[in-house]
Design a protein around this motif. Sequence first.
Motif, PDB file in Angstrom:
ATOM      1  N   ASN A 289       0.330  -0.878  -0.061  1.00  0.00           N
ATOM      2  CA  ASN A 289       0.032   0.152  -0.140  1.00  0.00           C
ATOM      3  C   ASN A 289       0.862   1.395   0.124  1.00  0.00           C
ATOM      4  OD1 ASN A 289      -2.605   1.153   0.147  1.00  0.00           O
ATOM      5  ND2 ASN A 289      -1.758   1.821   2.202  1.00  0.00           N
TER       6      ASN A 289
ATOM      7  N   ASN B  16      -6.044  -1.793  -1.366  1.00  0.00           N
ATOM      8  CA  ASN B  16      -7.319  -1.279  -2.232  1.00  0.00           C
ATOM      9  C   ASN B  16      -7.802  -2.325  -2.852  1.00  0.00           C
ATOM     10  OD1 ASN B  16      -5.434   0.972  -3.077  1.00  0.00           O
ATOM     11  ND2 ASN B  16      -3.431  -0.018  -2.730  1.00  0.00           N
TER      12      ASN B  16
ATOM     13  N   VAL C 105      -6.370   6.682   2.993  1.00  0.00           N
ATOM     14  CA  VAL C 105      -6.893   5.620   1.472  1.00  0.00           C
ATOM     15  C   VAL C 105      -8.085   5.651   1.822  1.00  0.00           C
ATOM     16  CG1 VAL C 105      -6.780   3.167   0.813  1.00  0.00           C
ATOM     17  CG2 VAL C 105      -4.812   3.249   2.042  1.00  0.00           C
TER      18      VAL C 105
ATOM     19  N   ARG D 252       0.702   3.928  -2.732  1.00  0.00           N
ATOM     20  CA  ARG D 252      -0.216   5.572  -1.970  1.00  0.00           C
ATOM     21  C   ARG D 252       0.555   6.831  -2.604  1.00  0.00           C
ATOM     22  NH1 ARG D 252      -4.917   5.875  -2.485  1.00  0.00           N
ATOM     23  NH2 ARG D 252      -4.663   7.891  -0.836  1.00  0.00           N
TER      24      ARG D 252
ATOM     25  N   ASN E 219       3.388  -6.881   2.108  1.00  0.00           N
ATOM     26  CA  ASN E 219       3.289  -6.708   3.153  1.00  0.00           C
ATOM     27  C   ASN E 219       3.635  -7.112   4.677  1.00  0.00           C
ATOM     28  OD1 ASN E 219       0.870  -4.408   2.615  1.00  0.00           O
ATOM     29  ND2 ASN E 219      -0.911  -5.633   2.345  1.00  0.00           N
TER      30      ASN E 219
ATOM     31  N   ASP F   7      -3.982  -7.319   0.841  1.00  0.00           N
ATOM     32  CA  ASP F   7      -4.060  -6.069   0.110  1.00  0.00           C
ATOM     33  C   ASP F   7      -5.109  -4.907  -0.008  1.00  0.00           C
ATOM     34  OD1 ASP F   7      -5.135  -4.071  -2.622  1.00  0.00           O
ATOM     35  OD2 ASP F   7      -2.893  -4.781  -4.040  1.00  0.00           O
TER      36      ASP F   7
END
Length: 299
Positions: free
Chosen positions: A104, A227, A246, A108, A132, A225
């Motif tokens: 992320n 997103n 986010v 971002r 992650n 994830d």
Amino acid sequence: MKPNYSLDDMRLFWLVAQAGSFRQAAEQEGVPPSTLSRRINALEQTLGLRLLHRDAHRINLTGTGRQYFERFGPLFNELDDISGDLHAEKHEPAGTLRVAVPVNTMYRWLATALNQFQLRYPKIDLDIRMSNWVIDVGEQAIDLAIRVGEPALQGWIARPLTRVQSLLCASSRAVQWHQITHPSELVQYPLVVSSPINVWRFEHQHSEQQFEYRPQGNVRLTVDDMNIAMQAVAAGVGIGYLPRRVVLEHMQQGELMALAPDWLGPLRKTYLLYRDRDNQPLRLRLLIEHLLQVAPAEY
């Protein structure tokens, strides 16, 4: 048989043989010619062999000296090349860096920051490892890592980079969930979990009371994830615990709504991790400085 002569004396002999002159070799090395002559004399005495013929104006290699020069020459050429490469590591913006980052973070803001860096330094190459999950930075020869939360890497330097704060959110269309006022009520609703954040921590914005919730039993989706998790929350699959930055744009567009707004996740710091503060290659120092300069205060 173990050699009992000095490798440094052998290198001085190599310099003199290359230059064909004690004076030129002495200038190159920054020592008096008499020092070179004395050191090579000591080498010849140790070896019990003559390496140079000397007269008042010039020097010539003996047969043995030429043999030594031809055999040792490639070694010292390679050592000079290595020294040059090490000098470049310290003083030239070139080479490859291996960087480990959360997925992320890359999406971002970091991808843009790294693109800017490589355009500025076209001789610096990047090898990016996105995950992650906590990877073994030693085993994978990582030069620089970015991690969210207090790092636990012994022997690594940790520099605060930016901050992350999460909140509860749901689809704006899922009006049946909008009445939630306390995280303890989550046990009644379907949830979307973005791994590896498997414990949802909250702080009350006025009383500073803290609360932890461990999603289990009512989890509709677990995904690593953020997103994808956000898309599922926006679609109405379940309630999510996601970083404010986010979801902010989607909240402004009316797709998502914050729940229990008095209860937010604690501010968690993101850290830059690297091994050595002083003896860094220039490319690493430049990347650290760049990221500290361009990182957002929160993402």
